[in-house]
Design an enzyme around this catalytic site. Structure first.
Site, PDB file in Angstrom:
ATOM      1  CE1 TYR A   1       8.252   5.147   2.935  1.00  0.00           C
ATOM      2  CE2 TYR A   1       6.911   7.098   3.288  1.00  0.00           C
ATOM      3  CZ  TYR A   1       7.285   5.819   3.651  1.00  0.00           C
ATOM      4  OH  TYR A   1       6.695   5.218   4.729  1.00  0.00           O
TER       5      TYR A   1
ATOM      6  NE  ARG B   1       3.819   6.588   0.481  1.00  0.00           N
ATOM      7  CZ  ARG B   1       4.003   5.894   1.591  1.00  0.00           C
ATOM      8  NH1 ARG B   1       3.445   6.253   2.704  1.00  0.00           N
ATOM      9  NH2 ARG B   1       4.758   4.817   1.569  1.00  0.00           N
TER      10      ARG B   1
ATOM     11  CB  SER C   1      11.632   4.713   5.790  1.00  0.00           C
ATOM     12  OG  SER C   1      10.678   3.808   6.319  1.00  0.00           O
TER      13      SER C   1
ATOM     14  CG  HIS D   1      10.292  -1.997   5.116  1.00  0.00           C
ATOM     15  ND1 HIS D   1       8.931  -1.951   4.933  1.00  0.00           N
ATOM     16  CD2 HIS D   1      10.567  -3.181   5.710  1.00  0.00           C
ATOM     17  CE1 HIS D   1       8.409  -3.068   5.406  1.00  0.00           C
ATOM     18  NE2 HIS D   1       9.377  -3.836   5.878  1.00  0.00           N
TER      19      HIS D   1
ATOM     20  CD  GLU E   1       9.508  -7.221   6.053  1.00  0.00           C
ATOM     21  OE1 GLU E   1       8.754  -8.189   6.247  1.00  0.00           O
ATOM     22  OE2 GLU E   1       9.885  -6.447   6.948  1.00  0.00           O
TER      23      GLU E   1
ATOM     24  CB  ALA F   1       0.899   0.107   6.830  1.00  0.00           C
TER      25      ALA F   1
ATOM     26  CG  HIS G   1       4.297  -2.345  10.877  1.00  0.00           C
ATOM     27  ND1 HIS G   1       5.647  -2.558  11.057  1.00  0.00           N
ATOM     28  CD2 HIS G   1       4.185  -1.382   9.930  1.00  0.00           C
ATOM     29  CE1 HIS G   1       6.320  -1.727  10.258  1.00  0.00           C
ATOM     30  NE2 HIS G   1       5.454  -1.007   9.572  1.00  0.00           N
TER      31      HIS G   1
ATOM     32  N   PRO H   1       0.800  -1.223   0.000  1.00  0.00           N
ATOM     33  CG  PRO H   1      -0.250  -1.174   2.079  1.00  0.00           C
ATOM     34  CD  PRO H   1       0.550  -2.045   1.182  1.00  0.00           C
ATOM     35  CG  ASN H   2      -0.352   4.411   1.134  1.00  0.00           C
ATOM     36  OD1 ASN H   2      -1.274   4.918   0.515  1.00  0.00           O
ATOM     37  ND2 ASN H   2      -0.472   3.958   2.363  1.00  0.00           N
TER      38      ASN H   2
ATOM     39  NE  ARG I   1       8.966   6.273   9.032  1.00  0.00           N
ATOM     40  CZ  ARG I   1       8.032   6.111   8.121  1.00  0.00           C
ATOM     41  NH1 ARG I   1       8.094   5.133   7.248  1.00  0.00           N
ATOM     42  NH2 ARG I   1       7.005   6.947   8.078  1.00  0.00           N
TER      43      ARG I   1
ATOM     44  NE  ARG J   1       5.813   4.457  10.231  1.00  0.00           N
ATOM     45  CZ  ARG J   1       4.837   4.425   9.326  1.00  0.00           C
ATOM     46  NH1 ARG J   1       4.673   3.372   8.561  1.00  0.00           N
ATOM     47  NH2 ARG J   1       4.029   5.466   9.186  1.00  0.00           N
TER      48      ARG J   1
ATOM     49  CG  ASP K   1      -0.427 -17.226   8.274  1.00  0.00           C
ATOM     50  OD1 ASP K   1       0.646 -17.204   8.930  1.00  0.00           O
ATOM     51  OD2 ASP K   1      -1.553 -17.244   8.809  1.00  0.00           O
TER      52      ASP K   1
ATOM     53  CG  ASN L   1       7.857  -1.714   0.674  1.00  0.00           C
ATOM     54  OD1 ASN L   1       7.253  -1.791   1.737  1.00  0.00           O
ATOM     55  ND2 ASN L   1       8.467  -0.613   0.276  1.00  0.00           N
TER      56      ASN L   1
END
Length: 144
Positions: free
Chosen positions: A23, A18, A102, A100, A98, A77, A80, A10-11, A107, A111, A87, A74
């Protein structure tokens, strides 16, 4: 040629729009172009997918089973709190990295915990969009 599925959560599609201080200013399309260039350089086939919806991400992870050799994700959110994505990643029996942009550990407190990383071979965070390129190198190493 090894096939990698790169999943943006997401995002991520709003990267460059943003929170530029967090980012960066490269757009989603510019980042994907850098990813494609790096994949070509490494001799990897990469499929790039993005969704803001948990179920669509789970569906894509499941589609990777038997069709991809590894996943770079990635989860945004969902990192978390999405045990469902965790799963799904655990079920596909392939290396997962994985990523990210940032440094999630520098943070907000919420997070700092990833529920998805325990089923991954590793996590890269804090390197901006370059982290995706590092993740491609890492996944290639895992597949050799």
């Amino acid at each position: 040629m090894k096939k990698i599925c790169l999943i943006h959560g997401p995002n991520i599609n709003f990267t460059g729009i943003r929170e530029k201080g967090v980012y960066g200013t490269l757009t989603y399309d510019q980042i994907n172009e850098k990813i494609r260039e790096k994949a070509d350089e490494l001799g990897l086939e990469v499929e790039i997918f993005q969704s803001n919806h948990e179920g669509a991400i789970i569906d894509k992870i499941q589609e990777c089973y038997g069709k991809a050799d590894g996943i770079v994700i990635n989860p945004g959110a969902y990192t978390h709190y999405s045990y469902a994505i965790r799963d799904a990643l655990a079920s596909v029996d392939m290396p997962v990295i994985e990523i990210h942009m940032s440094n999630i550990h520098k943070r907000e407190q919420f997070r700092h915990t990833s529920v998805t990383v325990p089923v991954c071979v590793g996590q890269l965070c804090g390197f901006g969009w370059h982290g995706y390129l590092l993740a491609l190198e890492a996944i290639k190493m895992q597949l050799e």
